[in-house]
Scaffold this motif. Structure first.
Motif, PDB file in Angstrom:
ATOM      1  N   ILE A   9      72.662  -5.583  14.087  1.00 35.93           N
ATOM      2  CA  ILE A   9      73.734  -4.577  13.990  1.00 35.93           C
ATOM      3  C   ILE A   9      73.708  -3.920  12.618  1.00 35.93           C
ATOM      4  CG2 ILE A   9      76.239  -4.240  13.864  1.00 35.93           C
ATOM      5  CD1 ILE A   9      76.515  -6.218  16.191  1.00 35.93           C
ATOM      6  N   ASP A  10      73.543  -4.709  11.566  1.00 39.61           N
ATOM      7  CA  ASP A  10      73.495  -4.146  10.205  1.00 39.61           C
ATOM      8  C   ASP A  10      72.331  -3.173  10.050  1.00 39.61           C
ATOM      9  OD1 ASP A  10      75.730  -5.646   9.586  1.00 39.61           O
ATOM     10  OD2 ASP A  10      74.634  -7.158   8.423  1.00 39.61           O
ATOM     11  N   GLN A  11      71.170  -3.543  10.603  1.00 43.02           N
ATOM     12  CA  GLN A  11      70.002  -2.654  10.529  1.00 43.02           C
ATOM     13  C   GLN A  11      70.263  -1.358  11.279  1.00 43.02           C
ATOM     14  OE1 GLN A  11      66.813  -5.056  12.084  1.00 43.02           O
ATOM     15  NE2 GLN A  11      66.429  -6.067  10.119  1.00 43.02           N
ATOM     16  N   LYS A  12      70.826  -1.476  12.457  1.00 43.83           N
ATOM     17  CA  LYS A  12      71.116  -0.282  13.255  1.00 43.83           C
ATOM     18  C   LYS A  12      72.155   0.580  12.544  1.00 43.83           C
ATOM     19  CE  LYS A  12      70.767   2.280  16.928  1.00 43.83           C
ATOM     20  NZ  LYS A  12      69.539   3.022  17.176  1.00 43.83           N
ATOM     21  N   PHE A  13      73.184  -0.058  12.004  1.00 36.12           N
ATOM     22  CA  PHE A  13      74.253   0.670  11.322  1.00 36.12           C
ATOM     23  C   PHE A  13      73.698   1.452  10.124  1.00 36.12           C
ATOM     24  CE2 PHE A  13      77.995   1.185   8.599  1.00 36.12           C
ATOM     25  CZ  PHE A  13      78.906   1.673   9.523  1.00 36.12           C
ATOM     26  N   SER A  14      72.833   0.799   9.340  1.00 36.94           N
ATOM     27  CA  SER A  14      72.274   1.483   8.164  1.00 36.94           C
ATOM     28  C   SER A  14      71.323   2.612   8.559  1.00 36.94           C
ATOM     29  CB  SER A  14      71.582   0.499   7.230  1.00 36.94           C
ATOM     30  OG  SER A  14      70.448  -0.043   7.841  1.00 36.94           O
ATOM     31  N   LEU A  30      71.946   4.666  10.844  1.00 39.66           N
ATOM     32  CA  LEU A  30      72.789   5.754  11.374  1.00 39.66           C
ATOM     33  C   LEU A  30      73.589   6.449  10.272  1.00 39.66           C
ATOM     34  CD1 LEU A  30      74.212   3.895  14.508  1.00 39.66           C
ATOM     35  CD2 LEU A  30      72.399   5.610  14.482  1.00 39.66           C
ATOM     36  N   GLN A  31      73.099   6.469   9.070  1.00 42.02           N
ATOM     37  CA  GLN A  31      73.858   7.045   7.960  1.00 42.02           C
ATOM     38  C   GLN A  31      74.169   8.526   8.151  1.00 42.02           C
ATOM     39  OE1 GLN A  31      75.448   5.184   5.947  1.00 42.02           O
ATOM     40  NE2 GLN A  31      74.374   3.373   6.674  1.00 42.02           N
ATOM     41  N   GLY A  32      73.378   9.236   8.913  1.00 41.52           N
ATOM     42  CA  GLY A  32      73.611  10.662   9.122  1.00 41.52           C
ATOM     43  C   GLY A  32      74.698  10.966  10.151  1.00 41.52           C
ATOM     44  N   GLU A  33      75.123   9.962  10.892  1.00 37.55           N
ATOM     45  CA  GLU A  33      76.154  10.167  11.917  1.00 37.55           C
ATOM     46  C   GLU A  33      77.477  10.538  11.251  1.00 37.55           C
ATOM     47  OE1 GLU A  33      75.767  10.061  15.273  1.00 37.55           O
ATOM     48  OE2 GLU A  33      73.646   9.714  14.943  1.00 37.55           O
ATOM     49  N   LYS A  92      79.119   5.521  15.246  1.00 34.31           N
ATOM     50  CA  LYS A  92      78.193   4.507  14.737  1.00 34.31           C
ATOM     51  C   LYS A  92      78.461   3.166  15.401  1.00 34.31           C
ATOM     52  CE  LYS A  92      77.899   6.336  10.061  1.00 34.31           C
ATOM     53  NZ  LYS A  92      78.130   6.003   8.664  1.00 34.31           N
ATOM     54  N   LYS A  93      79.737   2.833  15.502  1.00 36.34           N
ATOM     55  CA  LYS A  93      80.141   1.564  16.093  1.00 36.34           C
ATOM     56  C   LYS A  93      79.682   1.497  17.559  1.00 36.34           C
ATOM     57  CE  LYS A  93      84.323  -1.243  16.006  1.00 36.34           C
ATOM     58  NZ  LYS A  93      85.735  -1.265  15.692  1.00 36.34           N
ATOM     59  N   GLN A  94      79.866   2.593  18.301  1.00 35.79           N
ATOM     60  CA  GLN A  94      79.469   2.637  19.710  1.00 35.79           C
ATOM     61  C   GLN A  94      77.952   2.496  19.852  1.00 35.79           C
ATOM     62  OE1 GLN A  94      81.611   2.621  22.401  1.00 35.79           O
ATOM     63  NE2 GLN A  94      79.699   2.159  23.462  1.00 35.79           N
ATOM     64  N   LYS A  95      77.200   3.173  18.997  1.00 29.49           N
ATOM     65  CA  LYS A  95      75.737   3.087  19.055  1.00 29.49           C
ATOM     66  C   LYS A  95      75.260   1.677  18.717  1.00 29.49           C
ATOM     67  CE  LYS A  95      74.565   7.897  18.505  1.00 29.49           C
ATOM     68  NZ  LYS A  95      73.716   8.876  17.860  1.00 29.49           N
ATOM     69  N   CYS A  96      75.897   1.056  17.735  1.00 30.92           N
ATOM     70  CA  CYS A  96      75.541  -0.325  17.376  1.00 30.92           C
ATOM     71  C   CYS A  96      75.852  -1.272  18.535  1.00 30.92           C
ATOM     72  CB  CYS A  96      76.289  -0.769  16.126  1.00 30.92           C
ATOM     73  SG  CYS A  96      75.703   0.022  14.619  1.00 30.92           S
ATOM     74  N   PHE A  97      77.011  -1.064  19.161  1.00 27.75           N
ATOM     75  CA  PHE A  97      77.391  -1.892  20.309  1.00 27.75           C
ATOM     76  C   PHE A  97      76.349  -1.759  21.416  1.00 27.75           C
ATOM     77  CE2 PHE A  97      79.239  -2.765  24.386  1.00 27.75           C
ATOM     78  CZ  PHE A  97      79.987  -3.917  24.167  1.00 27.75           C
ATOM     79  N   ASN A  98      76.007  -0.527  21.765  1.00 28.38           N
ATOM     80  CA  ASN A  98      75.036  -0.283  22.837  1.00 28.38           C
ATOM     81  C   ASN A  98      73.674  -0.892  22.515  1.00 28.38           C
ATOM     82  OD1 ASN A  98      76.952   1.087  24.319  1.00 28.38           O
ATOM     83  ND2 ASN A  98      76.261   3.118  23.668  1.00 28.38           N
ATOM     84  N   PHE A  99      73.272  -0.790  21.264  1.00 32.31           N
ATOM     85  CA  PHE A  99      71.984  -1.333  20.847  1.00 32.31           C
ATOM     86  C   PHE A  99      71.959  -2.856  21.011  1.00 32.31           C
ATOM     87  CE2 PHE A  99      69.032  -2.919  17.576  1.00 32.31           C
ATOM     88  CZ  PHE A  99      67.874  -2.303  18.011  1.00 32.31           C
ATOM     89  N   ALA A 100      72.980  -3.521  20.490  1.00 32.66           N
ATOM     90  CA  ALA A 100      73.043  -4.988  20.568  1.00 32.66           C
ATOM     91  C   ALA A 100      73.200  -5.457  22.018  1.00 32.66           C
ATOM     92  CB  ALA A 100      74.180  -5.518  19.704  1.00 32.66           C
ATOM     93  N   TYR A 101      73.973  -4.712  22.791  1.00 31.59           N
ATOM     94  CA  TYR A 101      74.162  -5.058  24.199  1.00 31.59           C
ATOM     95  C   TYR A 101      72.835  -4.912  24.956  1.00 31.59           C
ATOM     96  CZ  TYR A 101      76.192  -5.330  28.851  1.00 31.59           C
ATOM     97  OH  TYR A 101      76.488  -5.709  30.133  1.00 31.59           O
ATOM     98  N   GLY A 102      72.084  -3.884  24.632  1.00 34.72           N
ATOM     99  CA  GLY A 102      70.770  -3.681  25.246  1.00 34.72           C
ATOM    100  C   GLY A 102      69.790  -4.788  24.897  1.00 34.72           C
ATOM    101  N   ARG A 103      69.995  -5.413  23.763  1.00 40.45           N
ATOM    102  CA  ARG A 103      69.168  -6.546  23.355  1.00 40.45           C
ATOM    103  C   ARG A 103      69.590  -7.841  24.047  1.00 40.45           C
ATOM    104  NH1 ARG A 103      66.170  -6.748  18.380  1.00 40.45           N
ATOM    105  NH2 ARG A 103      65.057  -4.787  18.324  1.00 40.45           N
TER     106      ARG A 103
END
Length: 158
Positions: A115-120, A122-125, A131-142
């Motif tokens: 999550i930390d890697q994904k969050f960092s 997404l700095q341009g968001e 950002k939170k939603q994208k991190c959630f989706n990424f971790a859930y997909g994993r």
């Protein structure tokens, strides 16, 4: 898909012993391979019984190795690992046994890292909510559990 050569049960035993000794195999994939070698159902059962008796095949050992590998190297969560093992027809009891290979602290730390890697990344968001939603989706997909993901996301972004 059948091969042109028909193997005898004895030839198949030797070939499958090498196949299973090379890396852990699940019984389902070995059984499928034996059918492609042109063996009859009774011969397949004979070879499978021999492989299990001689310890070339072991569902629990396979489940443990699979869980270890997918968690440590692919950084998958339990949901995705369980789904993949079910697809390989591994019994639920063996899947649970495999999960004993995962330390709970290491599991949560891995979730935090991805999550930390994904969050960092997404700095341009523009919004923290996006950002939170994208991190959630990424971790859930994993394959991580939604409640565990949410727990961590609530800590980093209230």
């Amino acid at each position: 898909m059948r091969t042109s050569k028909h193997y005898s049960a004895k030839e198949a035993m030797a070939k499958m012993a090498k196949y299973c000794a090379y890396q852990e195999r699940c019984p389902h994939e070995v059984r499928q391979k034996l059918y492609t070698m042109g063996l009859a159902y009774s011969e397949v059962d004979e070879v499978m019984d021999w492989l299990i008796d001689e310890k070339f095949l072991d569902e629990e050992r396979y489940a443990r190795a699979y869980v270890r590998g997918k968690f440590h190297f692919k950084r998958w969560g339990k949901i995705k690992i369980r789904h993949q093992l079910r697809a390989k027809q591994i019994p639920e009891k063996m899947i649970e046994s495999g999960f004993s290979e995962i330390n709970e602290d290491a599991y949560f730390n891995t979730l935090k890292e991805i999550i930390d890697q994904k969050f960092s990344s997404l700095q341009g968001e523009d919004s923290d909510l996006k950002k939170k939603q994208k991190c959630f989706n990424f971790a859930y997909g994993r394959g991580f559990e939604p409640e565990l993901i949410q727990k961590y996301l609530n800590n980093i972004l209230p």
